[in-house]
Design a protein around this motif. Structure first.
Motif, PDB file in Angstrom:
ATOM      1  N   LEU A  61     -16.174   6.562  11.870  1.00  0.00           N
ATOM      2  CA  LEU A  61     -17.187   5.900  11.051  1.00  0.00           C
ATOM      3  C   LEU A  61     -18.555   5.812  11.718  1.00  0.00           C
ATOM      4  N   LEU A  82     -19.687  -4.227  12.618  1.00  0.00           N
ATOM      5  CA  LEU A  82     -19.686  -3.783  11.231  1.00  0.00           C
ATOM      6  C   LEU A  82     -18.501  -2.854  11.027  1.00  0.00           C
ATOM      7  N   LYS A  84     -15.846  -0.928   7.918  1.00  0.00           N
ATOM      8  CA  LYS A  84     -15.550  -0.626   6.511  1.00  0.00           C
ATOM      9  C   LYS A  84     -14.050  -0.711   6.298  1.00  0.00           C
ATOM     10  N   ARG A  85     -13.614  -1.812   5.683  1.00  0.00           N
ATOM     11  CA  ARG A  85     -12.197  -1.995   5.354  1.00  0.00           C
ATOM     12  C   ARG A  85     -11.890  -1.283   4.041  1.00  0.00           C
ATOM     13  N   GLU A  90     -17.638  -2.783   0.149  1.00  0.00           N
ATOM     14  CA  GLU A  90     -18.786  -2.565   1.033  1.00  0.00           C
ATOM     15  C   GLU A  90     -18.359  -2.848   2.476  1.00  0.00           C
ATOM     16  N   PRO A  91     -19.109  -2.335   3.465  1.00  0.00           N
ATOM     17  CA  PRO A  91     -18.812  -2.675   4.862  1.00  0.00           C
ATOM     18  C   PRO A  91     -18.944  -4.181   5.075  1.00  0.00           C
ATOM     19  N   ASP A  92     -18.232  -4.678   6.092  1.00  0.00           N
ATOM     20  CA  ASP A  92     -18.336  -6.104   6.348  1.00  0.00           C
ATOM     21  C   ASP A  92     -18.681  -6.405   7.795  1.00  0.00           C
ATOM     22  N   ALA A 118     -27.440  -3.138  10.341  1.00  0.00           N
ATOM     23  CA  ALA A 118     -26.903  -2.629   9.070  1.00  0.00           C
ATOM     24  C   ALA A 118     -28.028  -2.185   8.139  1.00  0.00           C
ATOM     25  N   TRP A 124     -27.856   0.389   4.940  1.00  0.00           N
ATOM     26  CA  TRP A 124     -26.998  -0.214   3.921  1.00  0.00           C
ATOM     27  C   TRP A 124     -27.786  -1.203   3.075  1.00  0.00           C
ATOM     28  N   LEU A 127     -23.866  -6.077   2.536  1.00  0.00           N
ATOM     29  CA  LEU A 127     -22.907  -6.335   3.601  1.00  0.00           C
ATOM     30  C   LEU A 127     -21.990  -7.448   3.117  1.00  0.00           C
ATOM     31  N   ARG A 166     -20.944 -12.054   0.333  1.00  0.00           N
ATOM     32  CA  ARG A 166     -21.793 -10.868   0.187  1.00  0.00           C
ATOM     33  C   ARG A 166     -23.233 -11.221   0.544  1.00  0.00           C
TER      34      ARG A 166
END
Length: 169
Positions: A61, A82, A84-85, A90-92, A118, A124, A127, A166
């Motif tokens: 990633l 950061l 991405k699950r 969205e990435p967290d 981010a 992005w 987030l 978010r």
């Protein structure tokens, strides 16, 4: 490799040499209560966990959870980054500190750095973040960063629902 610097901290990629630190962090009561029970009981377990959860993300990633290191003495205090699950759109943002380093503003400082990263480096627009249902310190930190709670969601790999947040970047 250093990813970003803040006033007091550097965030860098973890390496295999950080296995003893990860073993300690992953067995902190706060980690076990608010994040997961990873079953990491020795240095080799910590290395296997790091390969699956950290090093693989760096390779695939180009981002992930990074070691938080103090400028003043190079001591590792936690992780922040950061990720991405697959279970979130969205990435967290995620973070965890050793208990002895809590309440010093490190989590907020590192998280702010990651939010800027981010937006400015990753480009992005949004987030996300998740917390355990009763993790009020994390809810407060996310509020300081401008995250808005969207509700609760049962995420794969967690026994209980998570609070979902978010942030528009």
């Amino acid at each position: 490799m250093i990813i970003l610097d803040t006033e007091r901290l550097s965030l860098r990629e973890f390496t295999p040499l950080d296995a003893p630190f990860l073993l300690e962090l992953l067995n902190e009561p706060g980690w076990l209560r608010n994040i997961s029970t990873p079953g990491v009981h020795c240095r080799d377990d910590a290395l296997a966990w790091a390969e699956a959860r950290l090093f693989k993300a760096y390779r695939e990633l180009g981002h992930g959870f990074w070691a938080i290191e103090r400028h003043e003495d190079g001591e590792l205090v936690g992780m922040c980054g950061l990720f991405k699950r697959p279970t979130l759109p969205e990435p967290d943002l995620g973070y965890a500190l050793l208990a002895r380093h809590e309440r010093r503003g490190y989590a907020l400082e590192a998280a702010r750095g990651c939010v800027v990263h981010a937006r400015q480096v990753m480009g992005w627009k949004t987030l996300m973040a998740i917390t355990a249902l009763d993790n009020q310190p994390s809810v407060s930190l996310l509020g300081k960063l401008g995250f808005v709670e969207e509700g609760q969601k049962q995420l794969e790999g967690y026994n209980e629902p998570s609070r979902v947040f978010r942030l528009a970047l």
